[in-house]
Design an enzyme around this catalytic site. Structure first.
Site, mmCIF file in Angstrom:
data_model
loop_
_atom_site.group_PDB
_atom_site.id
_atom_site.type_symbol
_atom_site.label_atom_id
_atom_site.label_comp_id
_atom_site.label_asym_id
_atom_site.label_seq_id
_atom_site.Cartn_x
_atom_site.Cartn_y
_atom_site.Cartn_z
ATOM 1 N N GLY A 34 0.809 -1.253 -0.102
ATOM 2 C CA GLY A 34 0.093 -0.020 -0.067
ATOM 3 C C GLY A 34 0.852 1.101 0.042
ATOM 4 O O GLY A 34 0.537 2.133 -0.740
ATOM 5 N N TRP A 55 2.351 1.863 -3.445
ATOM 6 C CA TRP A 55 1.206 2.247 -4.578
ATOM 7 C C TRP A 55 1.327 3.586 -4.549
ATOM 8 O O TRP A 55 1.020 4.237 -5.820
ATOM 9 C CB TRP A 55 -0.152 1.555 -3.656
ATOM 10 C CG TRP A 55 -1.205 2.151 -4.720
ATOM 11 C CD1 TRP A 55 -1.492 1.705 -5.825
ATOM 12 C CD2 TRP A 55 -2.144 3.288 -4.644
ATOM 13 N NE1 TRP A 55 -2.681 2.494 -6.248
ATOM 14 C CE2 TRP A 55 -2.873 3.549 -5.547
ATOM 15 C CE3 TRP A 55 -2.368 4.312 -3.575
ATOM 16 C CZ2 TRP A 55 -4.016 4.481 -5.632
ATOM 17 C CZ3 TRP A 55 -3.014 5.218 -3.644
ATOM 18 C CH2 TRP A 55 -3.885 5.377 -4.667
ATOM 19 N N HIS A 56 1.643 4.270 -3.360
ATOM 20 C CA HIS A 56 1.608 5.572 -3.429
ATOM 21 C C HIS A 56 2.931 6.267 -4.256
ATOM 22 O O HIS A 56 2.818 7.466 -4.648
ATOM 23 C CB HIS A 56 1.786 6.288 -1.882
ATOM 24 C CG HIS A 56 0.415 6.321 -1.231
ATOM 25 N ND1 HIS A 56 0.221 5.165 -0.604
ATOM 26 C CD2 HIS A 56 -0.569 6.868 -1.153
ATOM 27 C CE1 HIS A 56 -0.967 5.246 -0.082
ATOM 28 N NE2 HIS A 56 -1.701 6.398 -0.305
ATOM 29 N N GLY A 57 3.859 5.759 -4.327
ATOM 30 C CA GLY A 57 5.171 6.267 -5.249
ATOM 31 C C GLY A 57 6.312 5.373 -4.968
ATOM 32 O O GLY A 57 6.435 4.487 -4.283
ATOM 33 N N PHE A 81 -0.352 10.453 -7.201
ATOM 34 C CA PHE A 81 -0.246 8.735 -7.092
ATOM 35 C C PHE A 81 -1.110 8.096 -7.904
ATOM 36 O O PHE A 81 -1.235 7.032 -7.964
ATOM 37 C CB PHE A 81 -0.874 8.437 -5.531
ATOM 38 C CG PHE A 81 -0.032 9.275 -4.708
ATOM 39 C CD1 PHE A 81 1.372 9.272 -4.581
ATOM 40 C CD2 PHE A 81 -0.925 10.048 -3.666
ATOM 41 C CE1 PHE A 81 1.799 10.214 -3.483
ATOM 42 C CE2 PHE A 81 -0.266 10.814 -2.401
ATOM 43 C CZ PHE A 81 0.960 10.780 -2.633
#
Lengths: 478, 347
Positions: free
Chosen positions: A327, A330-332, A478
């Protein structure tokens, strides 16, 4: 196209009018919404549109072949399982190329340099298409749901295109599932009863949070302190950390509020994405309230396939930790997001262990005090994790945290107004939802002329209190 | 509420808000330089001005302390300066100022200022110059400012009235990142950004601002830093063209020393690079996520490069001016001898 702009206002007036005029004509309405969504997305860069259309084509086709590979009863087969895996790999491959390629290359280069091997690997400086993470996750959920037999009939390509590209959720969520969105395509909402009161309140609230609160906190303290923590004293650093927690909430939930309000005006209801996350007294509770559509995506398509709560406790903890790390990523593509995920994952695991051990034990303290202590702890753990989320590098995050305990430095940026904004923003989350709901109902009873005046006044207020320009939403990256 | 009535409510609300916010919308439109939208914004603002509809919004802006700019033009400031300046002073300004070497006992006053890029760079610069023991630095940045919008923030006026009276020996200045926007010239005519008339007007402002920074006793140096290249995905363009103006105007003004930041934030082909090695060989992120502002590492890198440049003009041997290799650029990275008007990939 950003929501709080004149461009979007004009765009929306056209879409609103066209949408309600065409709503009785189902096919024409779908083509109209698809075209509008393409214009909305292409406004950033028309080249991005190719990628979106490619994603629509590939995933619709994969959904169809996965469906055909199921048994007539909708049971999985080996072929359907493999096709789902291929769909996931294709989607993650595209996402990985745009999002993680340069990160991967630079990490390898740094590692090799650290062992004395100097390599010259050129970075591609790939520009991340806006919203790619959001529509990719939606596409994956669609194919997986078909593969699981949960979605018994694949959408036709037009419906799927409208679902994936619908402009209100396209660039920053909420992550809507086909099972929530597609049935609404066939409904014919009554144009005489549009939930305008709720929609207007959501849009105004969202704009105020984004344009006024988020921008104020960013320019007043967050950006300067995170850019140069060494120059600031412990009070300014502490305020910047709390301010960022409010800023990211105001920014992201503000966007979501506007998106939900806009969809509502078009007769489409999105799932809720935030539910006062900073009132949570456990981190598990926080994740039931923060970016709720991502949380349930991770739960259904990652945590449960990894084994979820099945198996031993150790496996459950591993799954939980792994999901939060992913997770984070996923943001970067940055180690700071991995640390952010690790803090959340680690604390979630610790929370479960402690809860298991303390079950039945009493602290002997008043329940309200215990709850307040739990809240304080969770809020500060979340803020600690935000430091890594916001910092440019892990070193930068530690430098900032170190300044909390160092002497000297300036406390510039700290003001009474800043403290009031931070405290009021957090305190507002403790307001029971029935109050804003009552306000929405009350607003809906106003005469149209009064509603017009209120909306115009709201727009003037937001513009006057906001900055000269409109900063992009944090979650667009994102 | 029925959809038709909602449409009327939204339309009317937009119209009312559009009229009340007309001045603000025009300012934003001018800043973005957005063609036909700008024409509409100007027409609406003219209507509201005629009927004084903008009074309500302007009152709010005044109460909030917005619009710190003035309408004073640089030429007016120059005229005032010329009246106070003697012919002998003008003669003295024809050579590079010779400054007294600073010592820990008598540190040199140094001022660093500009737009939001200077926020990061300036904070690094302030910290590093302080650590040398021979400077007394002052940081003075204002976000979203430059030379294009004196009505929003009048830098020349601020420099003359607030900065120069504090007698800094060296000024380090950086503008440009917010200047790629339409401008209104002294006659009130709107100029399309980067058009030829725009370039002439911008050059006039730069030249006049440089002249304002001249000290009567020729005892002040201004290090005029051009903005670095901007990365992909940003909407900040044309920095190479602005740098050319700064550089060329500095050529005839010995008290202005143009500093070429471009090579320090680009690869060997002078193309934007977010990650670059410092003197210790370790690659680090030089820019913030927006690819416009400098990271702390980038700010440190530029600070040491500027200090090195100052060291070529003033004797800094009494201070600790040897940079740690982890903060300074490699020795191979140097300023260009000439700044071209256009750089490949800069747009």
């Amino acid at each position: 196209m950003l929501f709080p702009t004149v461009d979007f206002a004009v765009f929306f007036l056209v879409v609103f009018t066209g949408s309600w005029l065409l709503r009785p004509h189902k096919i024409a309405w779908r083509w109209f919404i698809l075209a509008a969504s393409c214009v909305f997305y292409g406004w950033w860069d028309w080249n991005y549109l190719t990628l979106l259309l490619l994603s629509i084509g590939i995933n619709w086709f994969l959904g169809l072949v996965v469906y055909k590979a199921l048994t007539p009863d909708g049971e999985r087969t080996n072929a359907s399982r493999w096709l789902v895996r291929i769909a996931v790999i294709v989607n993650l491959g595209i996402l990985g190329y745009f999002k993680y390629f340069d990160f991967f290359i630079s990490t390898i280069t740094d590692k090799m340099r650290s062992i004395g091997i100097s390599v010259d690997t050129p970075l591609l400086n790939i520009i991340l298409p806006v919203g790619i993470s959001f529509f990719t996750f939606q596409a994956i959920s669609y194919v997986i749901d078909i593969g699981r037999g949960q979605w018994r009939k694949p959408l036709n390509i037009l419906d799927f295109a409208v679902y994936l590209s619908f402009f209100a959720h396209l660039v920053a969520g909420p992550i809507v599932r086909a099972s929530e969105f597609a049935p609404q395509l066939d409904e014919e909402p009554d144009p005489r009863y549009v939930r305008s009161g709720e929609a207007f309140m959501l849009i105004f609230r969202g704009m105020f949070k984004k344009v006024v609160i988020s921008s104020f906190l960013a320019t007043q303290i967050v950006d300067p302190v995170f850019a140069n923590p060494d120059a600031y004293g412990s009070l300014a650093v502490l305020m910047a950390i709390y301010a960022y927690a409010v800023q990211i909430y105001a920014d992201f939930s503000g966007y979501t509020d506007i998106a939900i309000g806009i969809a509502l005006l078009l007769g489409i209801r999105f799932p809720q994405n935030f539910d006062s996350p900073y009132i949570a007294v456990t981190l598990q509770d926080f994740w039931n309230r923060w970016h709720m559509t991502l949380s349930r995506w991770l739960r259904d398509y990652l945590y449960i396939p990894l084994g979820g709560n099945r198996g031993s406790k150790a496996m459950m903890y591993r799954n939980l930790f792994l999901v939060m790390i992913i997770g984070g990523l996923w943001h970067g593509a940055n180690w700071t997001f991995v640390v952010w995920g690790a803090i959340h994952g680690g604390y979630l695991v610790a929370e479960r262990i402690v809860r298991g051990k303390w079950k039945g034990h009493e602290l002997g303290l008043p329940p309200h005090l215990v709850k307040a202590m739990q809240w304080f702890l969770v809020f500060n753990v979340v803020c600690l994790a935000w430091v890594f989320f916001r910092a440019q590098s892990i070193d930068g995050a530690f430098t900032l945290l170190g300044r909390l305990f160092a002497s000297g430095g300036s406390d510039a940026g700290v003001s009474l107004l800043l403290v009031i904004v931070i405290v009021a923003s957090i305190a507002s989350q403790f307001v029971p939802p029935r109050f804003p709901q009552k306000a929405e109902v009350w607003f809906a009873t106003w005469a149209p002329a009064l509603q017009t005046a209120a909306l115009a006044g709201g727009l003037v207020l937001v513009d006057a209190l906001g900055p000269e320009g409109i900063a992009p939403f944090i979650y667009f990256q994102f | 509420m029925p959809a038709g009535l909602i449409l009327v409510v939204i339309l009317l609300a937009f119209c009312v808000a559009g009229l009340l916010n007309a001045d603000s919308t025009l300012r934003k439109s001018n800043a973005k330089g957005d063609g036909w939208r700008n024409e509409i914004a100007k027409t609406v603002a003219a209507v509201t001005d005629t009927f004084q509809i903008n009074f309500f919004r302007n009152t709010i802006d005044d109460a909030l302390g917005k619009n710190q700019g003035t309408k004073i033009d640089v030429e007016e400031l120059l005229r005032q300066q010329a009246e106070a300046e003697s012919a002998a002073a003008a003669e003295a300004a024809q050579k590079v100022p010779e400054l007294v070497a600073p010592t820990p006992a008598e540190p040199m006053k140094i001022w660093v200022g500009g737009d939001s890029i200077t926020q990061t760079f300036g904070t690094s610069f302030q910290r590093i110059t302080q650590s040398t023991g021979i400077f007394t630095p002052t940081l003075d940045f204002h976000v979203s400012t430059g030379l294009a919008r004196p009505d929003y923030y009048n830098w020349p006026e601020h420099l003359v009235k607030d900065v120069l009276p504090t007698n800094p020996s060296i000024l380090v200045i950086m503008f440009g990142a917010n200047d790629g926007q339409n401008m209104v010239d002294a006659s009130g005519k709107a100029l399309q950004r980067y058009s030829e008339p725009w370039m002439i007007e911008y050059r006039r402002r730069v030249a006049a601002t440089m002249d304002l920074l001249k000290a009567p006793e020729n005892n002040r140096i201004t290090i005029w830093c051009g903005p670095p290249p901007m990365g992909p995905g940003t909407k900040t363009h044309g920095m190479d063209q602005l740098n050319y103006i700064y550089w060329s105007e500095a050529q005839t003004r010995p008290w202005i020393q143009y500093f070429d930041t471009w090579p320090f934030f680009s690869d060997t082909n002078y193309v934007f690079a977010a990650n670059l090695p410092n003197a210790d060989g370790v690659v680090r992120g030089m820019r913030q996520k927006d690819n416009v502002h400098l990271s702390t590492v980038g700010g440190d890198r530029l600070s040491w490069a500027v200090i090195d440049r100052i060291g070529k003009l003033v004797d800094l041997s009494a201070g600790n001016v040897t940079p740690p290799p982890s903060q300074a650029p490699p020795a191979s990275v140097v300023e260009r001898t000439e700044v071209p008007p256009n750089m490949p990939g800069a747009e």
